[in-house]
Design a protein around this motif. Sequence first.
Motif, PDB file in Angstrom:
ATOM      1  N   ARG A 193     -24.715  -0.399  -1.666  1.00  0.00           N
ATOM      2  CA  ARG A 193     -25.432   0.762  -2.393  1.00  0.00           C
ATOM      3  C   ARG A 193     -26.485   1.428  -0.694  1.00  0.00           C
ATOM      4  O   ARG A 193     -26.727   2.232  -0.462  1.00  0.00           O
ATOM      5  CB  ARG A 193     -25.568   0.479  -3.712  1.00  0.00           C
ATOM      6  CG  ARG A 193     -27.622   2.585  -3.743  1.00  0.00           C
ATOM      7  CD  ARG A 193     -26.777   3.303  -3.737  1.00  0.00           C
ATOM      8  NE  ARG A 193     -24.880   3.136  -4.864  1.00  0.00           N
ATOM      9  CZ  ARG A 193     -24.971   2.889  -6.070  1.00  0.00           C
ATOM     10  NH1 ARG A 193     -26.348   3.140  -6.747  1.00  0.00           N
ATOM     11  NH2 ARG A 193     -23.618   2.793  -6.717  1.00  0.00           N
ATOM     12  N   TYR A 194     -27.268   0.381  -0.540  1.00  0.00           N
ATOM     13  CA  TYR A 194     -28.215   0.387   0.181  1.00  0.00           C
ATOM     14  C   TYR A 194     -28.030   0.366   1.583  1.00  0.00           C
ATOM     15  O   TYR A 194     -28.534   0.761   2.027  1.00  0.00           O
ATOM     16  CB  TYR A 194     -29.333  -0.952   0.382  1.00  0.00           C
ATOM     17  CG  TYR A 194     -29.967  -1.030  -0.809  1.00  0.00           C
ATOM     18  CD1 TYR A 194     -30.081   0.217  -1.826  1.00  0.00           C
ATOM     19  CD2 TYR A 194     -30.860  -2.251  -1.373  1.00  0.00           C
ATOM     20  CE1 TYR A 194     -30.811   0.353  -2.817  1.00  0.00           C
ATOM     21  CE2 TYR A 194     -31.218  -2.554  -2.652  1.00  0.00           C
ATOM     22  CZ  TYR A 194     -31.923  -0.746  -3.731  1.00  0.00           C
ATOM     23  OH  TYR A 194     -32.686  -1.824  -4.543  1.00  0.00           O
ATOM     24  N   SER A 252     -27.719   7.319   5.470  1.00  0.00           N
ATOM     25  CA  SER A 252     -27.561   7.792   4.989  1.00  0.00           C
ATOM     26  C   SER A 252     -29.202   9.134   4.967  1.00  0.00           C
ATOM     27  O   SER A 252     -29.121  10.067   5.644  1.00  0.00           O
ATOM     28  CB  SER A 252     -27.009   8.756   3.159  1.00  0.00           C
ATOM     29  OG  SER A 252     -27.930   9.447   3.212  1.00  0.00           O
ATOM     30  N   ASN A 253     -30.525   8.455   4.720  1.00  0.00           N
ATOM     31  CA  ASN A 253     -31.886   8.803   5.004  1.00  0.00           C
ATOM     32  C   ASN A 253     -31.995   7.394   5.006  1.00  0.00           C
ATOM     33  O   ASN A 253     -32.982   6.697   4.126  1.00  0.00           O
ATOM     34  CB  ASN A 253     -32.455   9.308   3.972  1.00  0.00           C
ATOM     35  CG  ASN A 253     -33.350  10.297   4.480  1.00  0.00           C
ATOM     36  OD1 ASN A 253     -34.309  10.039   5.571  1.00  0.00           O
ATOM     37  ND2 ASN A 253     -33.591  11.714   4.039  1.00  0.00           N
ATOM     38  N   SER A 287     -39.051   5.386  -1.022  1.00  0.00           N
ATOM     39  CA  SER A 287     -37.753   4.850  -2.281  1.00  0.00           C
ATOM     40  C   SER A 287     -38.453   3.639  -2.753  1.00  0.00           C
ATOM     41  O   SER A 287     -38.531   2.883  -3.732  1.00  0.00           O
ATOM     42  CB  SER A 287     -36.825   4.999  -3.222  1.00  0.00           C
ATOM     43  OG  SER A 287     -36.648   6.546  -2.327  1.00  0.00           O
ATOM     44  N   VAL A 330     -37.373   0.708  -1.021  1.00  0.00           N
ATOM     45  CA  VAL A 330     -36.214  -0.170  -0.656  1.00  0.00           C
ATOM     46  C   VAL A 330     -37.482  -1.302   0.324  1.00  0.00           C
ATOM     47  O   VAL A 330     -37.431  -0.584   1.677  1.00  0.00           O
ATOM     48  CB  VAL A 330     -35.028   0.054  -0.416  1.00  0.00           C
ATOM     49  CG1 VAL A 330     -34.376  -0.235  -0.244  1.00  0.00           C
ATOM     50  CG2 VAL A 330     -34.879   0.887  -1.546  1.00  0.00           C
ATOM     51  N   MET A 341     -30.765  11.299  -0.051  1.00  0.00           N
ATOM     52  CA  MET A 341     -30.083  10.361   0.543  1.00  0.00           C
ATOM     53  C   MET A 341     -28.666  11.073  -0.274  1.00  0.00           C
ATOM     54  O   MET A 341     -28.487  11.397  -1.119  1.00  0.00           O
ATOM     55  CB  MET A 341     -30.029   9.270   0.010  1.00  0.00           C
ATOM     56  CG  MET A 341     -30.966   7.957   0.719  1.00  0.00           C
ATOM     57  SD  MET A 341     -31.306   7.106  -0.260  1.00  0.00           S
ATOM     58  CE  MET A 341     -32.787   7.408  -0.745  1.00  0.00           C
ATOM     59  N   LEU A 395     -25.741   9.979  -1.713  1.00  0.00           N
ATOM     60  CA  LEU A 395     -25.421   9.435  -2.844  1.00  0.00           C
ATOM     61  C   LEU A 395     -25.510  10.168  -3.771  1.00  0.00           C
ATOM     62  O   LEU A 395     -25.724  11.031  -3.532  1.00  0.00           O
ATOM     63  CB  LEU A 395     -26.992   8.483  -2.753  1.00  0.00           C
ATOM     64  CG  LEU A 395     -26.833   7.227  -1.812  1.00  0.00           C
ATOM     65  CD1 LEU A 395     -28.064   6.311  -2.983  1.00  0.00           C
ATOM     66  CD2 LEU A 395     -25.776   6.545  -1.920  1.00  0.00           C
ATOM     67  N   GLN A 413     -27.482   8.074  -8.612  1.00  0.00           N
ATOM     68  CA  GLN A 413     -27.890   6.865  -7.463  1.00  0.00           C
ATOM     69  C   GLN A 413     -28.884   7.400  -6.673  1.00  0.00           C
ATOM     70  O   GLN A 413     -29.726   6.118  -6.448  1.00  0.00           O
ATOM     71  CB  GLN A 413     -27.198   6.988  -6.133  1.00  0.00           C
ATOM     72  CG  GLN A 413     -25.342   6.292  -7.043  1.00  0.00           C
ATOM     73  CD  GLN A 413     -24.349   6.360  -5.849  1.00  0.00           C
ATOM     74  OE1 GLN A 413     -24.498   6.854  -4.933  1.00  0.00           O
ATOM     75  NE2 GLN A 413     -22.976   5.699  -6.558  1.00  0.00           N
ATOM     76  N   VAL A 448     -32.443   4.628  -6.992  1.00  0.00           N
ATOM     77  CA  VAL A 448     -32.632   3.463  -5.606  1.00  0.00           C
ATOM     78  C   VAL A 448     -33.931   2.566  -5.600  1.00  0.00           C
ATOM     79  O   VAL A 448     -34.870   3.186  -6.074  1.00  0.00           O
ATOM     80  CB  VAL A 448     -31.976   4.512  -4.176  1.00  0.00           C
ATOM     81  CG1 VAL A 448     -33.121   5.231  -4.295  1.00  0.00           C
ATOM     82  CG2 VAL A 448     -31.871   3.584  -3.006  1.00  0.00           C
ATOM     83  N   GLY A 449     -33.453   1.420  -4.882  1.00  0.00           N
ATOM     84  CA  GLY A 449     -34.734   0.322  -5.154  1.00  0.00           C
ATOM     85  C   GLY A 449     -34.682   0.321  -6.092  1.00  0.00           C
ATOM     86  O   GLY A 449     -35.509  -1.349  -6.356  1.00  0.00           O
ATOM     87  N   ARG A 450     -34.119   0.754  -7.400  1.00  0.00           N
ATOM     88  CA  ARG A 450     -34.410  -0.209  -8.744  1.00  0.00           C
ATOM     89  C   ARG A 450     -33.791  -0.114  -9.642  1.00  0.00           C
ATOM     90  O   ARG A 450     -33.428   0.581 -10.763  1.00  0.00           O
ATOM     91  CB  ARG A 450     -35.628  -0.164  -9.124  1.00  0.00           C
ATOM     92  CG  ARG A 450     -35.928   1.647 -10.082  1.00  0.00           C
ATOM     93  CD  ARG A 450     -37.526   2.029  -9.819  1.00  0.00           C
ATOM     94  NE  ARG A 450     -36.842   3.879  -9.286  1.00  0.00           N
ATOM     95  CZ  ARG A 450     -37.219   4.122 -10.038  1.00  0.00           C
ATOM     96  NH1 ARG A 450     -37.143   4.320 -12.268  1.00  0.00           N
ATOM     97  NH2 ARG A 450     -36.477   5.289 -10.122  1.00  0.00           N
ATOM     98  N   GLU A 451     -32.570  -0.294  -9.288  1.00  0.00           N
ATOM     99  CA  GLU A 451     -30.820  -0.064  -9.761  1.00  0.00           C
ATOM    100  C   GLU A 451     -30.856  -1.524 -10.885  1.00  0.00           C
ATOM    101  O   GLU A 451     -31.320  -2.423 -11.190  1.00  0.00           O
ATOM    102  CB  GLU A 451     -29.788  -0.363  -9.109  1.00  0.00           C
ATOM    103  CG  GLU A 451     -29.856   1.063  -7.361  1.00  0.00           C
ATOM    104  CD  GLU A 451     -30.552   0.600  -7.040  1.00  0.00           C
ATOM    105  OE1 GLU A 451     -30.871  -0.425  -6.923  1.00  0.00           O
ATOM    106  OE2 GLU A 451     -30.687   1.244  -5.309  1.00  0.00           O
ATOM    107  N   LYS A 493     -37.562  11.971 -10.287  1.00  0.00           N
ATOM    108  CA  LYS A 493     -36.823  10.460  -9.492  1.00  0.00           C
ATOM    109  C   LYS A 493     -38.669  10.157 -10.163  1.00  0.00           C
ATOM    110  O   LYS A 493     -38.587   8.874 -10.287  1.00  0.00           O
ATOM    111  CB  LYS A 493     -36.893  10.974  -8.709  1.00  0.00           C
ATOM    112  CG  LYS A 493     -36.974   9.409  -6.996  1.00  0.00           C
ATOM    113  CD  LYS A 493     -36.014   9.322  -6.300  1.00  0.00           C
ATOM    114  CE  LYS A 493     -36.754   7.728  -5.207  1.00  0.00           C
ATOM    115  NZ  LYS A 493     -36.185   7.926  -4.379  1.00  0.00           N
TER     116      LYS A 493
END
Lengths: 342, 516
Positions: free
Chosen positions: A215-216, A222-223, A230, A232, B92, B95, B99, B103-106, B156
């Motif tokens: 996913r990452y 993508s961006n 976000s 990450v 993004m 996605l 998603q 993102v970052g805390r799935e 989000k």
Amino acid sequence: MATAEKVFSAPRQPILRSNAAQKLLAFAALIVIFAVFSFLSPFFATPENIVGILLATAVNGVLALGVTFVIVTAGIDLSVGTVMTLSAVMTGLTVSLAGWPVPLGILIGVLTGSVAGLINGLIISRMRVPPFIATLGMMMVARGLALVLSTLETGTIKPIYFNDVPVFRQLMMGSILSPLLAPVAPDFNLPNAVLILFVAALVAAFVLAKTVLGRYTVAIGSNEEATRLSGVGVAGWKTAVYALGGTFSGLAGVMIASRLNSAQPALGVGYELDAIAAVVIGGTSLSGGQGTILGTIIGAFIISTLTNGLRIMNVPQEWQFVVTGLIVILAVYLDILRRRRM
Amino acid sequence: MGDLLLKMAGIEKSFPGVHALSQAQFELRAGEVHALVGENGAGKSTLMKILSGIYSKDAGSVRYQGKEVEISSPRAAQHLGISMIHQELNLMNHLTLAQNVFVGREPRQPLRFMLDEAKINAQTQALFDSMHLRLDPRTLAAELTVAKQQMVEIAKALSFNSQVLIMDEPTAALTESEIDELFRIIRQLRSKGVGIVYISHRLEELKQISDRITVMRDGHYVDTVDAKAVTIDQIIGMMVGRAIYESSPEVPEQPEQAVVLAVRGLNRGTAIRDVSFVLKKGEILGFAGLMGAGRTEVARAIFGADPIDSGEIFVKGIRTAIQSPRDAVRHGIGYLSEDRKRYGLAVGLSVEANIALASFEQFVGSLGVVDDSKVRSIASRYVDLLSIKTPGIQQLVRNLSGGNQQKVVIGKWLTADTEILIFDEPTRGIDVGAKSEIYRLLNELAHAGKSILMISSELPEILRMSHRIVVMCEGRITGELSAAEATQEKIMRLATQRSGMVAATENSFAAKAEVR
């Protein structure tokens, strides 16, 4: 609620309709290439030759799997070819010269690739060296190290053979599926190499589609900035992607050593370009964010089928390069056409 | 209003060449909407980016829920319950919406490294439902319009259960009904005790939605006032502080002037739809509209940077096929991009090299050698003429401030002897003082007979500078206003005038798609 409905409903734009088209196109191209060569030569569509094509795809295919992840993050890895060689040499040193157990030697070979990839990732994400340069450097470093290590035995650069450990060659060339296939296709001696490729592809497809890392990988490509915002840890995940790419190179190194029954220290340069070509033909965008494992596998098969077919047609190797090069340009051009329409 | 949630004091921040924040302060209570206003470059976004962990502060303190905190990354801010919705969209495209939201805390299952797609889809659906957002969580972000992407960003941020929600110009790309919806959500959050920081240029909104207003100017804190007790004029007074702009265009309308550029029936996909207009000699023609209205696309099409599907361009009455920027320059058209660093300047080169960049052929002698002395003399002349503040013409452009960089781009196009100048957001990222100089320069250029097409998203800028104003929405020109009749309200109405028929068809199609 009527207004809210009107305002907030999403207009469906068929923007991505042609994503599937490229994959289909690649697959159709593979079929066409296969059909054309079958028509032109009676020696092409024979069980032995098909096994040959499958075998020829295995190493490049596994390399391309790793490269797919890297390219989906909008990065590039030029070091996969020589890292593969370094891994082969490491396996050779431990198994053939030091006499360590084969499984341990295989593990060391694969991990050599992981470590090289990890270093790539750290240089790119922590030191902020552009991927092209970082992996170009690693390409040369790995090549040099492979040559240096190969001199340990005799003091001169020479291949390390696995003649003392015949079981190692069975890793690629043996066929654990043969007993199963025998009743239906007795002539079809499917080597393990092909099995390894497909298992590796399944794992890669699973990682890309179903795991956090996958996913990452897509999100970063993508961006990258939005992914960072976000929350990450982009640097860490990018490092992981390059380490994963390196791991596939390590696996490819073990595979090529097994297949050639030797670790050839001078081999490897140019393999990275075949791998990148397979990824690109498979529809993965160099600008990141999209790509599939299935596409990459199809891309790898297109390259090896072409090479094999041209050889059967007695086309000189020089011309095989020319054809492959033109196919790569054509594939990317189709991708650009598709983008322009969006 | 509840307890004090957050207090920032004595915040300092410098970027190379800019002192962005100086002794800035801000406080926020639980359950309040606190508006943060100021002109572009006043430091609002910088202050909030410090709060959300994107920038680190040079000095000062942040107290949050009674404790001193150091917010070192966006992730640290999220852990504290502070989220920011950025002005630039940050989704993004590859996605899905769900998603993107997670993102970052799935949430993961059943092993730690596996994703639980069903769960995020369900949670995102619940989130959208609570916001009355009719979107499918499995849609790819690329398929949404700008306005809808913004709503997803808000969703989000909400999904973090944030205690502090920072919204940077959330309404910039929204229509009236979308804004109503947003305000409904903001009020819902306020009643749950969330503290909301609301950055906006639309002052009329602030009276509607905010409890308190803090004004910033040139990186300094000015004052915090009760929103109910203050008038819009008073807020503007605090924001501007000093007379910085000319109040209206200095050049009177000259309708008899010759048309230098005429565009007829320009089309490209859905980005440009049947765009026609004229530009006269010595005129500043303002192009207004919301983000994504297609103004930059029109400019780039005229300049030959992007291909067009159909349409005609006439330069001084002669039909001209402009297929590349090179053609455009040859016909006397210059384009000053909104993104100077990417498209306008070679920042690693000197001032003189940049000024000569678009017209090197002028400076090449018979042997193909560049005549350095000629380059130097022209460059020096423009540095003086445009009062570019630089230690010398050999200085690298990278080291100049935003305003001076913009002047270098202007110098480049003047050297290339362009008659038609397209300015795309000419004052973006330029500090307040340098802005008035750019405005003065634009007026002087128009006086001198140059024709200027100015794209700007800042309504005050459009109103102050333009002789005529063309307004775009969704790729179409929705109206044209003279300087005399134009008001912010009229422009906004045109800028949000979507084409009813197209929208209706799309929506009914979407509704059908969502039923299944």
